[in-house]
Design a protein around this motif. Structure first.
Motif, short mmCIF file in Angstrom:
data_model
loop_
_atom_site.label_atom_id
_atom_site.label_comp_id
_atom_site.label_asym_id
_atom_site.label_seq_id
_atom_site.Cartn_x
_atom_site.Cartn_y
_atom_site.Cartn_z
N GLN A 49 -31.18 -18.18 66.59
CA GLN A 49 -32.43 -18.39 65.87
C GLN A 49 -32.20 -18.48 64.35
O GLN A 49 -32.79 -19.31 63.68
CB GLN A 49 -33.41 -17.25 66.19
N TRP A 50 -31.30 -17.63 63.82
CA TRP A 50 -31.12 -17.61 62.35
C TRP A 50 -30.65 -18.96 61.83
O TRP A 50 -31.02 -19.38 60.74
CB TRP A 50 -30.15 -16.51 61.91
N HIS A 162 -17.75 -17.31 66.36
CA HIS A 162 -17.57 -16.50 65.15
C HIS A 162 -18.83 -16.53 64.30
O HIS A 162 -18.77 -16.87 63.11
CB HIS A 162 -16.38 -17.03 64.34
N PRO A 163 -19.97 -16.19 64.90
CA PRO A 163 -21.24 -16.34 64.16
C PRO A 163 -21.26 -15.51 62.88
O PRO A 163 -21.86 -15.93 61.88
CB PRO A 163 -22.29 -15.87 65.17
N GLU A 164 -20.56 -14.36 62.88
CA GLU A 164 -20.61 -13.50 61.70
C GLU A 164 -19.97 -14.18 60.48
O GLU A 164 -20.47 -14.08 59.37
CB GLU A 164 -19.98 -12.13 62.00
N LEU A 165 -18.86 -14.92 60.73
CA LEU A 165 -18.21 -15.63 59.63
C LEU A 165 -19.06 -16.79 59.14
O LEU A 165 -19.21 -17.01 57.94
CB LEU A 165 -16.83 -16.15 60.07
N LYS A 168 -21.97 -15.52 57.20
CA LYS A 168 -21.60 -14.93 55.91
C LYS A 168 -21.35 -16.00 54.85
O LYS A 168 -21.69 -15.82 53.68
CB LYS A 168 -20.33 -14.08 56.09
N TYR A 169 -20.76 -17.12 55.27
CA TYR A 169 -20.30 -18.08 54.27
C TYR A 169 -21.12 -19.37 54.18
O TYR A 169 -21.09 -20.06 53.17
CB TYR A 169 -18.84 -18.45 54.53
N LEU A 170 -21.83 -19.72 55.24
CA LEU A 170 -22.54 -20.99 55.25
C LEU A 170 -23.53 -21.08 54.09
O LEU A 170 -24.34 -20.18 53.88
CB LEU A 170 -23.29 -21.16 56.59
N GLY A 171 -23.42 -22.13 53.31
CA GLY A 171 -24.36 -22.34 52.21
C GLY A 171 -24.08 -21.50 50.97
O GLY A 171 -24.86 -21.53 50.03
N THR A 172 -22.97 -20.79 50.95
CA THR A 172 -22.69 -19.96 49.77
C THR A 172 -22.08 -20.78 48.63
O THR A 172 -22.13 -20.37 47.47
CB THR A 172 -21.72 -18.80 50.10
N VAL A 173 -21.48 -21.92 48.96
CA VAL A 173 -20.90 -22.76 47.91
C VAL A 173 -21.80 -23.95 47.63
O VAL A 173 -22.03 -24.32 46.48
CB VAL A 173 -19.48 -23.24 48.30
N VAL A 174 -22.30 -24.54 48.68
CA VAL A 174 -23.29 -25.60 48.55
C VAL A 174 -24.60 -25.07 49.15
O VAL A 174 -24.77 -25.09 50.37
CB VAL A 174 -22.85 -26.89 49.29
#
Lengths: 482, 251
Positions: A49-50, A162-165, A168-174
């Protein structure tokens, strides 16, 4: 006696070498973009869902955004409601466990493209994650990499495994609303690659992905995320070709790189999508957001790109140099032949102390091609003793093409050291004649001169890729002088 | 070997060559002398097949083959070599890489096997030694950042590697100091042989002290006005071009 111009004219008649079409039944979403379509894509991929919420947030942001017009490119307006946002080969319903299970027609396509999917890759030490349209159909070498803790898989698999990774990182740079095309990608991204290199691991092989756009009237929206933990190293190769099409195909990818302390990421691209015909009909619209974050101290991100394809290219692989002593590099060769337009360059944003960046850009314009370098170097106030070296060279082949350079420099810390060099040269009749006089024909002469011009960039490419890049450049420029 | 008959040529509507006759046999060295604007370099460019130079009348033959029917690279394959007055820079292309490509293109056109990297390197070293060229020059990009003297020596090296039947040297002496001139001349002399011919184009007699020609031709206003032995060059040095024409039969 045939003149140089005649020879070149004849060569220009050659068809796009990789212009063939594979007939694979598609599992395609109806055209158009809406929250329902996004939900369909997300459900197709069995996403949590997230992630659906994340996509929807991006979509709602995108609706309020306006397509950028500042780039030095011209193209017919894109009707976003006529595009299909999801297509996958049928075989995806029952994912293949090995290469033997893969549709022979797909394998034949790879064969034509010369992709080393079988034993060759073992010898070459290359692991291939091949994207056929929107879904990865083959991933090799994964067990070997897994022993080291390296994760190399499709983005969809990463979401499952690896949903946690990813979270954590998706959209953090773009960020998902970074720009119009990045927001569109964030809403509808189909698949791509995911790479995770654990602390202290030097990835023992080049990671390679071949992209291929193949579905009629279907945009492809890859999403790639590479994370290099402290002290790790990875070299990632991306290469693409596409079959001949009459419709313009939209491609809006997003690539995010994160390098932690002392980590190094080397990202190399050879892009050879269908550029359209001589009159500018067809061809790929390539609107890409690529950005790397040098998060940790002494981290390093290098972008190397060889852009020979696409009708329109809008692409600025960038580095945010946040960690002290971090290093950003951008090496680029961009070719615009016939009616191709490329507006490409980089952004180097210096945040940390003693950060340094290097930009080497080689633009080649031929036919009626328009090539623009657009670069921005920003030294923030916090970036004590930052350094940048930029070199932007343009080569013109013939007298109907254009080269444009827009370097932006913005320095907020007086300790910065900036160097900028630029040149424009014309491939000379005298250079070609000199080669001819030594026995070298015009076609070989042009390719030799252009390869010499691009040498500083090619030497940054991994060996096997450098050879391929030179070949591509030859094919792209065949018949370009005149 | 080379037979030029009644050659007329123009560049951008300007008539430069107005009836040149020249016959060169294997083993001979011919010097073509003349003041600026006499058509010396045009002759060299026409022989090599430069596009902007139009032959309007007359004929050019190399070993009986009509040069006008041949593209510049085909002339090179047939054994014609031009040492350029202004050698061209090719940035980023290694000197030895360039020479290997050239040699193999010529060998291929002649139906000979191409040389591999090792064999080529061996040949290149030998030839570099023969014409006294420093190996460091081989590793640099073609003519890029070379001094005037280095460029001219590089032309001689290329000639040594490509081993032409007919070498045309276009003002190879221009811009050279006396030491460089001697080295270049020694390189040319080392390459003189029974089955090779040279056409040495020069403004000054100086070069001919070191490359002693069998025949000297004086080119004035697009025509050869005097021909003779090597002593003609000395006479020219003494009297100058104007003195020579006044004393000659002219036309």
């Amino acid at each position: 006696m045939p003149t140089a111009a005649d020879t070149i004219g004849a060569l220009a008649e050659r068809d796009y070498e990789y212009g063939f079409v594979t007939d694979v039944e598609q599992d395609t979403a109806p055209p158009g973009l809406s929250e329902e379509i996004i939900a369909f894509i997300s459900a197709k991929k069995n996403e949590p869902q997230w992630l659906l919420d994340w996509r929807l947030q991006a979509y709602r942001g995108w609706l309020k955004m306006v397509e950028p017009t500042w780039a030095n490119v011209r193209y017919e307006p894109i009707d976003y409601q006529s595009i299909c946002y999801y297509a996958a080969p049928k075989s995806d319903d029952d994912r293949p466990k090995s290469l033997d299970e893969i549709d022979p027609e797909i394998l034949a396509t790879y064969e034509k493209l010369g992709i080393p999917l079988r034993e060759q890759e073992m010898l070459a030490g290359v692991a291939v994650d091949a994207v056929f349209d929107s879904v990865s159909v083959a991933t090799t070498f994964r067990e070997k990499l897994a022993e080291l803790g390296v994760i190399f898989c499709s983005f969809s698999e990463a979401v499952q495994d690896h949903p946690e990774l990813v979270r954590k990182y998706l959209g953090t740079v773009v960020p998902r609303r970074d720009n119009f095309f990045a927001a569109l990608n964030s809403a509808v991204f189909s698949d791509g690659s995911f790479v995770y290199i654990p602390k202290g691991v030097r990835c023992p092989m080049e990671l390679s992905t071949y992209f291929r756009i193949n579905a009629m009237n279907t945009g492809q929206f890859e999403r790639t995320l590479i994370i290099a933990e402290e002290g790790s190293y990875v070299s990632y190769l991306e290469g693409c070709t596409a079959p001949m099409r009459d419709e313009n195909q939209l491609h809006a990818a997003v690539v995010e790189l994160i390098a932690h302390e002392d980590a190094q990421i080397k990202y190399s691209t050879v892009q050879n999508w269908y550029p359209g015909d001589k009159e500018g009909v067809g061809g790929i619209y390539n609107f890409v957001t690529k950005r790397g974050l040098c998060e940790g101290r002494r981290s390093k991100i290098s972008w190397t790109q060889v852009e020979t394809g696409s009708a329109v290219t809008w692409k600025y692989p960038s580095c945010i140099l946040r960690g002290d002593d971090s290093v950003g590099e951008f090496y680029s060769v961009a070719v615009s032949n016939n009616r191709q337009q490329a507006d490409t360059g980089t952004k180097m944003i210096h945040v940390g102390k003693r950060t340094s960046s290097t930009i080497i850009s080689k633009g080649i314009s031929a036919g009626e091609g328009q090539n623009t370098y657009r670069g921005s170097v920003r030294i923030l106030r916090s970036a004590e003793d930052a350094r940048n070296f930029s070199q932007c060279d343009s080569m013109l082949i013939g007298d109907r093409c254009g080269a444009h350079t827009f370097p932006y420099i913005d320095v907020a810390n007086p300790s910065a050291q900036m160097e900028h060099e630029a040149s424009t040269s014309k491939i000379g009749e005298d250079q070609i004649f000199y080669c001819n006089q030594r026995g070298i024909d015009t076609e070989d002469a042009v390719s030799m001169i252009v390869n010499g011009f691009c040498k500083e960039v090619f030497r940054e490419l991994p060996m096997e890729f450098a050879v391929e890049a030179q070949k591509l450049l030859e094919v792209s420029l065949e018949g370009s002088v005149g | 070997m080379l037979r030029v008959s009644d050659l007329h040529a123009k560049v951008e509507e300007q008539k430069i060559l107005k009836g040149v006759d020249l016959e060169v046999n294997a083993g001979e060295v011919h010097a073509v002398m003349g003041p600026n604007g006499s058509g010396k370099s045009t002759l060299a460019q026409v022989l090599a097949g430069r596009e902007d130079y139009d032959v309007t009348a007359g004929s050019l033959e190399l070993d009986g083959d009509d040069l006008q029917e041949m593209a510049p690279e085909e002339r090179a394959h047939a054994g014609l070599f031009l040492a350029f007055q202004y050698p061209v820079e090719i940035p980023g292309v290694g000197n030895s890489y360039f020479l290997k490509a050239a040699l193999n293109a010529i060998r291929k056109a002649r139906g000979e096997d191409e040389l591999d990297a090792m064999d080529f390197l061996q040949l290149l070293r030998k030839r570099a030694e023969l014409v006294d060229v420093d190996e460091a020059l081989l590793r640099r990009p073609v003519n890029e950042g070379f001094s005037g003297g280095e460029k001219k020596r590089n032309e001689i090296l290329q000639m040594a590697v490509l081993e032409p039947r007919l070498a045309v040297l276009d003002e190879t002496d221009s811009g050279l100091d006396i030491d460089a001139l001697k080295t270049v001349a020694a390189g040319v002399n080392a390459l003189r042989s029974e089955d090779r011919a040279f056409v040495v184009i020069t403004h000054y007699q100086r070069l001919l002290n070191y490359i002693v020609p069998d025949h000297v031709h004086v080119l004035l206003d697009g025509r050869i006005v005097r021909s003779g032995g090597s002593e003609l060059a000395l006479e020219l040095e003494e009297k100058g071009y104007t003195g020579l024409t006044n004393g000659s039969s002219g036309d």
